[in-house]
Design a protein around this motif. Structure first.
Motif, PDB file in Angstrom:
ATOM      1  N   VAL A  95      -5.153 -17.332  31.297  1.00 47.37           N
ATOM      2  CA  VAL A  95      -5.894 -18.504  30.838  1.00 47.37           C
ATOM      3  C   VAL A  95      -6.034 -18.490  29.317  1.00 47.37           C
ATOM      4  N   ASP A  96      -6.513 -17.375  28.786  1.00 49.41           N
ATOM      5  CA  ASP A  96      -6.726 -17.319  27.349  1.00 49.41           C
ATOM      6  C   ASP A  96      -5.410 -17.346  26.587  1.00 49.41           C
ATOM      7  N   GLY A  97      -4.390 -16.776  27.224  1.00 40.77           N
ATOM      8  CA  GLY A  97      -3.077 -16.779  26.590  1.00 40.77           C
ATOM      9  C   GLY A  97      -2.392 -18.138  26.643  1.00 40.77           C
ATOM     10  N   GLY A  98      -2.996 -19.086  27.356  1.00 45.48           N
ATOM     11  CA  GLY A  98      -2.397 -20.409  27.476  1.00 45.48           C
ATOM     12  C   GLY A  98      -2.648 -21.291  26.263  1.00 45.48           C
ATOM     13  N   PHE A  99      -3.473 -20.783  25.329  1.00 43.09           N
ATOM     14  CA  PHE A  99      -3.845 -21.592  24.163  1.00 43.09           C
ATOM     15  C   PHE A  99      -3.545 -20.841  22.873  1.00 43.09           C
ATOM     16  N   ALA A 100      -3.175 -21.592  21.847  1.00 43.71           N
ATOM     17  CA  ALA A 100      -2.881 -20.992  20.553  1.00 43.71           C
ATOM     18  C   ALA A 100      -4.143 -20.359  19.979  1.00 43.71           C
ATOM     19  N   LYS A 101      -3.953 -19.281  19.235  1.00 49.98           N
ATOM     20  CA  LYS A 101      -5.105 -18.584  18.646  1.00 49.98           C
ATOM     21  C   LYS A 101      -5.845 -19.488  17.667  1.00 49.98           C
ATOM     22  N   GLU A 104      -6.652 -23.588  19.077  1.00 47.81           N
ATOM     23  CA  GLU A 104      -6.716 -23.541  20.539  1.00 47.81           C
ATOM     24  C   GLU A 104      -6.069 -24.739  21.232  1.00 47.81           C
ATOM     25  N   HIS A 105      -4.924 -25.131  20.722  1.00 48.75           N
ATOM     26  CA  HIS A 105      -4.168 -26.169  21.423  1.00 48.75           C
ATOM     27  C   HIS A 105      -3.304 -25.507  22.504  1.00 48.75           C
ATOM     28  N   TRP A 106      -2.828 -26.322  23.471  1.00 49.51           N
ATOM     29  CA  TRP A 106      -1.969 -25.792  24.529  1.00 49.51           C
ATOM     30  C   TRP A 106      -0.729 -25.151  23.930  1.00 49.51           C
ATOM     31  N   ILE A 107      -0.364 -23.981  24.404  1.00 56.30           N
ATOM     32  CA  ILE A 107       0.915 -23.409  23.998  1.00 56.30           C
ATOM     33  C   ILE A 107       2.023 -24.140  24.752  1.00 56.30           C
ATOM     34  N   LYS A 108       1.780 -24.379  26.046  1.00 51.89           N
ATOM     35  CA  LYS A 108       2.688 -25.237  26.803  1.00 51.89           C
ATOM     36  C   LYS A 108       1.830 -26.326  27.457  1.00 51.89           C
ATOM     37  N   GLU A 109       2.026 -27.546  27.028  1.00 50.05           N
ATOM     38  CA  GLU A 109       1.186 -28.643  27.537  1.00 50.05           C
ATOM     39  C   GLU A 109       1.441 -28.879  29.020  1.00 50.05           C
ATOM     40  N   PRO A 110       0.417 -29.323  29.734  1.00 51.04           N
ATOM     41  CA  PRO A 110       0.607 -29.670  31.148  1.00 51.04           C
ATOM     42  C   PRO A 110       1.722 -30.707  31.294  1.00 51.04           C
ATOM     43  N   GLY A 111       2.552 -30.508  32.324  1.00 52.75           N
ATOM     44  CA  GLY A 111       3.692 -31.404  32.535  1.00 52.75           C
ATOM     45  C   GLY A 111       3.274 -32.804  32.978  1.00 52.75           C
ATOM     46  N   PHE A 178      -7.326 -23.069  36.688  1.00 50.85           N
ATOM     47  CA  PHE A 178      -6.306 -23.050  35.648  1.00 50.85           C
ATOM     48  C   PHE A 178      -5.036 -22.369  36.165  1.00 50.85           C
ATOM     49  N   ARG A 179      -5.223 -21.218  36.770  1.00 51.26           N
ATOM     50  CA  ARG A 179      -4.069 -20.464  37.277  1.00 51.26           C
ATOM     51  C   ARG A 179      -3.373 -21.192  38.423  1.00 51.26           C
ATOM     52  N   LEU A 180      -4.169 -21.778  39.312  1.00 51.83           N
ATOM     53  CA  LEU A 180      -3.570 -22.498  40.433  1.00 51.83           C
ATOM     54  C   LEU A 180      -2.732 -23.671  39.932  1.00 51.83           C
ATOM     55  N   ARG A 181      -3.282 -24.407  38.978  1.00 54.26           N
ATOM     56  CA  ARG A 181      -2.554 -25.551  38.443  1.00 54.26           C
ATOM     57  C   ARG A 181      -1.247 -25.102  37.803  1.00 54.26           C
TER      58      ARG A 181
END
Lengths: 191, 108
Positions: A95-101, A104-111, A178-181
């Motif tokens: 979860v925390d790794g899903g956002f830029a340091k 805190e924007h998405w590293i990979k945006e939801p599809g 978050f993980r399930l999605r």
């Protein structure tokens, strides 16, 4: 001795045939591990056998399901207690790794996909993948998600069961969602 | 309180909103963020969609069918037979808890 308990003793096969598959289906919906699921159903039958308050017939399934639900809750409580998360609860790497340091924007945006209820609700393959994803959650997240979302246990009760505060519960459920999605996106929506 | 909401905050707020009534300032902060962020709008729609679908799945899946294979069926029956014998002999089967009168539904 009343009729219900007498009948299960005289003829356990009838009981197992009448309810076994349904109870197992119910359990597998929540506990994906087949062996554990079978054990829980087995325990439920044994507890039923022991109980002296059985009412019989039409109530059978409801009554058994009540016992089973308790067994499932116990199972998750045990899981949550036994296995502590590696790295503690402060951080969830996924979860925390899903956002830029920074920012805190998405590293990979939801599809770009939507959940189509009608197409998915009866789609066996989709639920297979859903359960795979559920099984992939850290045990505490899985426990919180199943108890709260699937068993509809009250939030305070889940906090007690897992020995956490309500703030913890919100964080844990957030991480589970978050993980399930993410998992569903990878394996179903945009594979 | 900061007026700026990051995507990371927004994702957390979306999930928390499914669990409880959010404080006013957080609702507003999320609204503003969603106004300018299509990624988080998608996130919210998808997470809420999955939430709704799982609720339906749980409610409707009582009719779902699983095969009870022969070996499992046999094991269930055998265990029950053994336990019946133990009970009839007057000793309670080990490890089988006593169920309260309400069928043990105290979790509700």
């Amino acid at each position: 001795m009343n009729d219900g308990v007498a009948s299960i003793r005289c003829d356990p096969a009838t009981w197992v045939d009448a309810h076994g598959a349904a109870l197992l289906a119910y359990t597998l919906m929540r506990v994906r591990d087949r062996q554990t699921a079978e054990d829980l159903v087995q325990e439920t039958f044994l507890a039923a056998l022991q109980a002296a308050n059985f009412r019989g017939d039409a109530m059978e399934r409801t009554w058994l399901t009540g016992i089973l639900r308790n067994k499932i809750c116990d199972h998750f409580r045990r899981l949550a207690r036994e296995r502590t998360q590696p790295g503690g609860d402060d951080v969830d790497v996924v979860v925390d790794g899903g956002f830029a340091k920074v920012m805190e924007h998405w590293i990979k945006e939801p599809g770009r996909w939507v959940v189509d209820d009608e197409a998915l609700i009866a789609n066996r393959e989709f639920w297979e993948i859903f359960h795979e994803c559920l099984r992939g959650l850290p045990s505490r997240q899985a426990a919180a998600f199943v108890l709260r979302m699937m068993e509809d246990v009250a939030a305070e009760k889940v906090c007690q069961d897992l020995n956490i505060s309500d703030t913890n519960l919100w964080v844990i459920l957030h991480r589970a969602r978050f993980r399930l999605r993410t998992c569903l996106e990878q394996h179903w929506f945009t594979p | 309180m900061s007026t700026w909401t990051s995507c990371k905050d927004a994702a957390k707020t979306v999930a928390e909103g499914l669990e409880r009534e959010l404080p006013f300032h957080r609702r507003v902060a999320l609204k503003f963020h969603l106004l300018i962020c299509s990624a988080c709008r998608r996130y919210r729609r998808q997470v809420v969609g999955i939430h709704r679908l799982v609720r339906r799945h749980v409610n409707e899946s009582s009719q779902s069918v699983v095969e009870l294979d022969l070996a499992t069926r046999q094991r269930f029956i055998e265990k029950l037979r053994q336990a019946s014998v133990t009970i009839d002999a007057g000793t309670p089967a080990a490890g089988t808890p006593v169920i309260p009168p309400d069928g043990g539904s105290s979790h509700r």
